[in-house]
Scaffold this motif. Structure first.
Motif, mmCIF file in Angstrom:
data_model
loop_
_atom_site.group_PDB
_atom_site.id
_atom_site.type_symbol
_atom_site.label_atom_id
_atom_site.label_comp_id
_atom_site.label_asym_id
_atom_site.label_seq_id
_atom_site.Cartn_x
_atom_site.Cartn_y
_atom_site.Cartn_z
ATOM 1 N N PRO A 284 24.496 32.221 -22.601
ATOM 2 C CA PRO A 284 25.166 31.063 -23.035
ATOM 3 C C PRO A 284 26.573 30.835 -22.089
ATOM 4 C CG PRO A 284 25.697 32.461 -24.801
ATOM 5 C CD PRO A 284 24.263 33.062 -23.762
ATOM 6 N N ALA A 285 27.318 32.110 -21.750
ATOM 7 C CA ALA A 285 28.401 31.897 -20.936
ATOM 8 C C ALA A 285 28.304 31.811 -19.482
ATOM 9 C CB ALA A 285 29.180 33.266 -21.137
ATOM 10 N N PRO B 200 30.161 35.598 -16.181
ATOM 11 C CA PRO B 200 31.198 36.720 -16.348
ATOM 12 C C PRO B 200 30.671 38.015 -16.324
ATOM 13 C CG PRO B 200 30.683 35.431 -18.194
ATOM 14 C CD PRO B 200 30.061 34.930 -17.262
ATOM 15 N N GLU B 201 31.390 39.132 -15.849
ATOM 16 C CA GLU B 201 30.966 40.384 -15.882
ATOM 17 C C GLU B 201 31.251 41.039 -17.343
ATOM 18 O OE1 GLU B 201 32.736 43.832 -13.615
ATOM 19 O OE2 GLU B 201 31.213 43.077 -12.153
ATOM 20 N N THR B 202 30.327 41.696 -17.734
ATOM 21 C CA THR B 202 30.426 42.341 -19.167
ATOM 22 C C THR B 202 31.700 43.184 -19.153
ATOM 23 O OG1 THR B 202 27.966 42.384 -19.367
ATOM 24 C CG2 THR B 202 29.339 43.550 -20.883
ATOM 25 N N GLY B 203 32.645 42.842 -19.937
ATOM 26 C CA GLY B 203 33.786 43.815 -20.210
ATOM 27 C C GLY B 203 34.833 43.424 -19.188
ATOM 28 N N THR B 204 34.620 42.496 -18.047
ATOM 29 C CA THR B 204 35.771 42.300 -17.350
ATOM 30 C C THR B 204 35.898 40.765 -17.156
ATOM 31 O OG1 THR B 204 35.173 44.228 -16.073
ATOM 32 C CG2 THR B 204 36.682 42.840 -15.189
ATOM 33 N N PRO B 205 36.744 40.071 -18.039
ATOM 34 C CA PRO B 205 36.598 38.604 -18.170
ATOM 35 C C PRO B 205 37.126 37.850 -16.676
ATOM 36 C CG PRO B 205 38.458 39.284 -19.407
ATOM 37 C CD PRO B 205 37.361 40.633 -18.904
#
Length: 296
Positions: A31-32, A111-116
């Motif tokens: 959803p992001a 968005p990359e997981t853990g790195t917004p």
């Protein structure tokens, strides 16, 4: 002309040239994510007619880099785009509908997981085919520019016309104003950018100049390997200025590695005062399958 000559002169109409339309990804598992519809046709990108191979317009990698940059900035308008990393050409794009309504594509931005501040990017065709991938890096402000690459030496005069052999580009894509020369370690040239070429668009990048840098890299690859080459990936494109410049752009190609059919180089772009505008790092070029002598 009729519209301009008629009507109330006190009436003002403001037209904004919009960025690609964004919508939430239809994938409920992500959803992001955002998706952006983009297209290319003779009406929207008339200059692409001069980026043709075998009489077929081909989507330049720099246009994809531009779409990726717009998508990342739309996803995080509060931040500055500082770089696009690991741009990979998975499958080139022939613009078969260029003269007939255009070709449509979708840019997916996740968005990359853990790195917004990092976003994974994909360009897919209307049939879902994955053509390009990259990763965008954003930050609160642009990095301070370092120094452009040192010019290679000794430079020797390029033995042929710039266009017509290694380079297939037509007039609107002939952005190399002059070529100082080539060496085993690189090449130096002067380019024109989108503002001087008159290419319309809400540009994030100077796509004309960046394509010109890749053209110079192709000439250098032909010098060290022989034959015609094409860029296949870009390790990073780093930005040090947020707007396109006017006037001549100094391009320096510095070779990194040379193998049997592959060459890797870095490219810097500087303005007339010598200020670094942007740079390409880790540009990979491969010889085209047909290694025969290009037509004279």
């Amino acid at each position: 002309v009729a519209e301009l000559g008629d009507g109330d002169l006190d009436t003002v109409e403001v037209i904004l040239e919009a960025s690609p339309t964004a919508s939430l990804s239809p994938d409920p598992r992500d959803p992001a994510a955002l998706s952006f519809d983009v297209s290319a046709s003779e009406k929207t990108h008339p200059y692409l007619i001069d980026h043709s191979i075998d009489d077929m317009p081909v989507l330049p990698a720099v246009m994809v880099l531009e779409w990726f940059s717009r998508a990342a900035k739309a996803a995080r308008p509060d931040l500055q785009l500082v770089a696009c990393h690991d741009l990979r050409v998975l499958r080139g794009v022939r613009l078969e509908g260029f003269h007939d309504g255009g070709d449509g594509f979708t840019v997916f931005c996740r968005p990359e997981t853990g790195t917004p501040t990092r976003y994974q990017l994909e360009l897919r065709g209307a049939d879902g085919t994955l053509h390009y991938t990259a990763t965008a890096e954003l930050a609160a402000q642009l990095s301070s520019p370092g120094s452009p690459l040192d010019a290679p030496a000794p430079l020797t005069r390029f033995p042929h016309a710039i266009y017509g052999r290694e380079l297939f580009h037509g007039p609107q894509f002939q952005v190399i104003q002059s070529l100082d020369g080539v060496a085993d370690s690189g090449a130096v040239a002067t380019l024109t950018g989108v503002r001087d070429r008159g290419w319309r668009g809400p540009w994030c990048l100077d796509v004309a100049a960046v394509d010109g840098g890749l053209q110079v890299a192709v000439l250098w690859t032909g010098h060290v390997l022989g034959g015609r080459a094409l860029p296949t990936s870009i390790g990073a494109h780093r930005l040090f200025r947020s707007s396109c410049t006017q006037g001549p752009i100094r391009c320096t190609v510095r070779g990194a590695t040379v193998a049997d059919s592959k060459a890797v180089c870095d490219i810097s772009f500087a303005d007339a005062e010598g200020t670094l505008l942007s740079e390409l790092r880790g540009v990979e070029l491969h010889l085209r399958p047909d290694r025969t002598e290009p037509p004279r």
